[in-house]
Design a protein around this motif. Structure first.
Motif, short mmCIF file in Angstrom:
data_model
loop_
_atom_site.label_atom_id
_atom_site.label_comp_id
_atom_site.label_asym_id
_atom_site.label_seq_id
_atom_site.Cartn_x
_atom_site.Cartn_y
_atom_site.Cartn_z
N SER A 76 -10.70 -12.36 -5.21
CA SER A 76 -11.21 -13.15 -4.08
C SER A 76 -11.63 -14.55 -4.53
O SER A 76 -11.72 -15.46 -3.70
N ILE A 103 -13.42 -5.60 1.64
CA ILE A 103 -13.29 -6.99 1.20
C ILE A 103 -12.30 -7.75 2.06
O ILE A 103 -12.37 -8.99 2.17
N ASP A 107 -11.91 -11.68 3.19
CA ASP A 107 -10.76 -12.41 2.65
C ASP A 107 -9.48 -11.81 3.25
O ASP A 107 -9.03 -10.75 2.80
#
Length: 409
Positions: A76, A103, A107
């Protein structure tokens, strides 16, 4: 047996060992002497606009929940050179896909997919990577395969792509910095690593012979056009060392393949403790799936000669009791030339082996390791490391990362 007869036998054995070890020592030094000419380690870099969206990252996973978080966090932090991050999960049961989906909320470059059922003749890892390659965007110029256990630094992808393009590589992979935590692995892991360093050119040297090319699938960057030209991972479908198999197949086609030092841009925590390191890493280090039978036997001869035997031979000279009427000094003076040459050669190889510790020390993160001082005694594990390569060289794995394989592979 009289002393004269004993010395004659000792001389004959010494001559035989010298005939075995001297050519291997010459080969080893021809490789070690290339070290000063190697390319410097990869450095993390900031991306520039021409890198925009050039890279598709693919990560194969199977029950990696306990160790994938550092990889997800590190990816990321990579910048706009990364177009997409595709996690190909092989039906994990520990919540690995949930970590990726979490996540993904922050992202959107992250995607998780489940690969198709494993076909006959395929090993799980190359199958997952092959599916990820087929699923990835054709607009990307580079394909980057990463293992779930690596910890990438910011600037890894930009630095890797810039180096690859500057040097004209079609495929380049990196050696990592290994994270050590426990005493046993501090002692054993460097000895196992040395079996690779003794067999192949140093990282950063362009190897001209395709069959001697080295690669590391933990960080494996390939031009998408090249990977498409060789059919993705299909040429390494049944290989338990698919990274080396694929790299050598690509090198045979005339493409430029590189293996570079990546200790400054990625770390890896591979296995927990000495036993797991012995079992899991040791069974793939022979590289038999990417190696001809004659080459495999040649590598075993080399490792036995320059890594497995030297310490044992030196200890034999020091510990086998001479006749009571001899002191050790008297015995050495009385020895005929062949045993003295053998002792000198093996003392030299042991010294070189200990000196190599200073060369590989930057490849290890031992800051939080218990018993980290055992790293400096790892040459004492060399005979065991060579034994592990022998044990693995003649056994086909039937289980890998929780998957069971039949005899069809």
């Amino acid at each position: 047996m009289t002393n004269d007869n004993a010395l004659m036998v000792e001389s004959a054995i010494s001559l035989l060992l010298l005939l075995i070890q001297v050519p291997a020592t010459a080969i080893l030094f021809s490789r070690l002497l290339k070290g000063p000419r190697r390319l410097p380690p990869i450095e993390p870099q900031q991306p520039t606009l021409e890198l925009l969206g050039k890279v598709s990252v693919v990560v194969p996973t199977l029950n990696e929940a306990l160790r994938i978080s550092p990889l997800l966090a590190g990816l990321s932090q990579q910048s706009y050179e990364v177009r997409e991050i595709i996690v190909v999960d092989s039906k994990s049961t520990d919540g690995t896909p949930d970590l990726v989906k979490a996540i993904q909320q922050k992202d959107p470059r992250f995607r998780v997919m489940t690969d198709d059922p494993l076909p006959s003749g395929w090993v799980g890892r190359p199958w997952a990577l092959h599916n990820g390659f087929l699923y990835s965007s054709e607009a990307s110029q580079w394909f980057l395969g990463l293992d779930a256990d690596i910890q990438p630094h910011p600037g890894l992808v930009a630095g890797l792509v810039k180096m690859a393009e500057a040097q004209g590589y079609d495929l380049v992979s990196l050696s990592p910095q290994f994270i050590l935590k426990y005493p046993g692995e501090c002692w054993l892991q460097p000895a196992l690593l040395m079996t690779l360093l003794y067999r192949f050119d140093p990282a950063g040297i362009n190897t001209e012979q395709p069959e001697r090319v080295m690669a590391n699938g933990q960080c494996f960057l390939c031009r998408r056009s090249v990977l498409a030209a060789v059919g993705g991972y299909s040429s390494a479908s049944g290989s338990f060392c698919d990274d080396v198999t694929l790299a050598r197949n690509i090198a045979v086609q005339g493409y430029k393949v590189g293996f570079l030092d990546g200790a400054k841009v990625l770390k890896v925590r591979m296995y927990e403790g000495a036993m797991e390191t012995w079992k899991e890493w040791g069974r793939s280090l022979d590289l038999k799936d990417a190696t001809s039978r004659s080459q495999l036997w040649g590598d075993l001869w080399l490792l036995t000669s320059v890594q497995g035997l030297p310490l044992l031979i030196v200890l034999a000279f020091l510990l086998i009791s001479p006749p009571l009427s001899y002191s050790l000094q008297t015995r050495l003076i009385a020895l005929p030339t062949p045993p003295l040459l053998l002792l000198g050669l093996n003392l030299f190889l042991v010294v070189i082996r200990f000196a190599m510790l200073f060369a590989i020390a930057p490849s290890y993160d031992r800051k939080s390791a218990k018993g980290s001082w055992l790293f400096w005694l790892s040459p004492l594990a060399d005979p065991l490391a060579v034994l592990r390569i022998f044990l693995s060289a003649f056994r086909k794995p039937r289980e890998w990362r929780g998957r069971k394989y039949s005899g069809e592979l």
